[in-house]
Design a protein around this motif. Structure first.
Motif, mmCIF file in Angstrom:
data_model
loop_
_atom_site.group_PDB
_atom_site.id
_atom_site.type_symbol
_atom_site.label_atom_id
_atom_site.label_comp_id
_atom_site.label_asym_id
_atom_site.label_seq_id
_atom_site.Cartn_x
_atom_site.Cartn_y
_atom_site.Cartn_z
ATOM 1 N N ASN A 27 11.012 70.713 -5.992
ATOM 2 C CA ASN A 27 10.146 71.333 -4.989
ATOM 3 C C ASN A 27 9.262 70.333 -4.267
ATOM 4 O O ASN A 27 8.685 69.440 -4.883
ATOM 5 C CB ASN A 27 9.274 72.406 -5.648
ATOM 6 N N TYR B 36 5.468 72.841 -0.453
ATOM 7 C CA TYR B 36 5.892 74.151 -0.940
ATOM 8 C C TYR B 36 5.028 74.593 -2.123
ATOM 9 O O TYR B 36 4.601 75.751 -2.191
ATOM 10 C CB TYR B 36 7.372 74.129 -1.342
ATOM 11 N N VAL C 243 2.761 77.935 -2.358
ATOM 12 C CA VAL C 243 2.845 78.951 -3.419
ATOM 13 C C VAL C 243 1.458 79.223 -3.989
ATOM 14 O O VAL C 243 1.066 80.382 -4.177
ATOM 15 C CB VAL C 243 3.827 78.520 -4.533
ATOM 16 N N TYR D 72 0.307 82.988 -3.477
ATOM 17 C CA TYR D 72 0.319 83.834 -4.671
ATOM 18 C C TYR D 72 -1.080 83.994 -5.277
ATOM 19 O O TYR D 72 -1.525 85.099 -5.549
ATOM 20 C CB TYR D 72 1.287 83.295 -5.736
ATOM 21 N N TYR E 245 9.296 81.890 -7.713
ATOM 22 C CA TYR E 245 9.145 80.937 -6.604
ATOM 23 C C TYR E 245 9.939 79.645 -6.855
ATOM 24 O O TYR E 245 9.937 78.745 -6.034
ATOM 25 C CB TYR E 245 7.674 80.569 -6.396
#
Length: 96
Positions: free
Chosen positions: A32, A36, A40, A44, A85
């Motif tokens: 990742n 990103y 997240v 989130y 995710y």
């Protein structure tokens, strides 16, 4: 008398263990992108950009970061969400 003292000690140990917070830990991975991971954390957990980037950098430089603390059930839900995710995450008991 001894059994009463032992029971008090057991009750105290159980109470202290149940009060100890659980943690959601996100681990570094080679897949990742840092942007990103930051995304997240913002989307989130609702972290502001600065906090999300601080946590992301901690994951990147130290290999992991505690991203949430609380009761076990909530931390398990967070870990499941992180897996959704595509992030590596675990639940751990310990200090916040």
């Amino acid at each position: 008398m001894t059994s009463t003292l032992e029971q008090l000690d057991t009750d105290r140990t159980t109470r202290v263990a149940s009060e100890e917070p659980w943690r959601t830990i996100v681990w570094d991975d080679p897949v990742n992108l840092m942007t990103y991971v930051s995304y997240v954390f913002r989307s989130y957990f609702g972290y502001p950009r600065e906090e999300a980037e601080r946590l992301m950098l901690k994951v990147h430089t130290e290999g992991r970061a505690v991203v949430a603390t609380g009761n076990r059930e909530a931390m398990e839900r967070h870990v499941e969400a992180m897996h959704g995710y595509g992030l590596q995450a675990t639940v751990s008991r310990g200090e916040p």
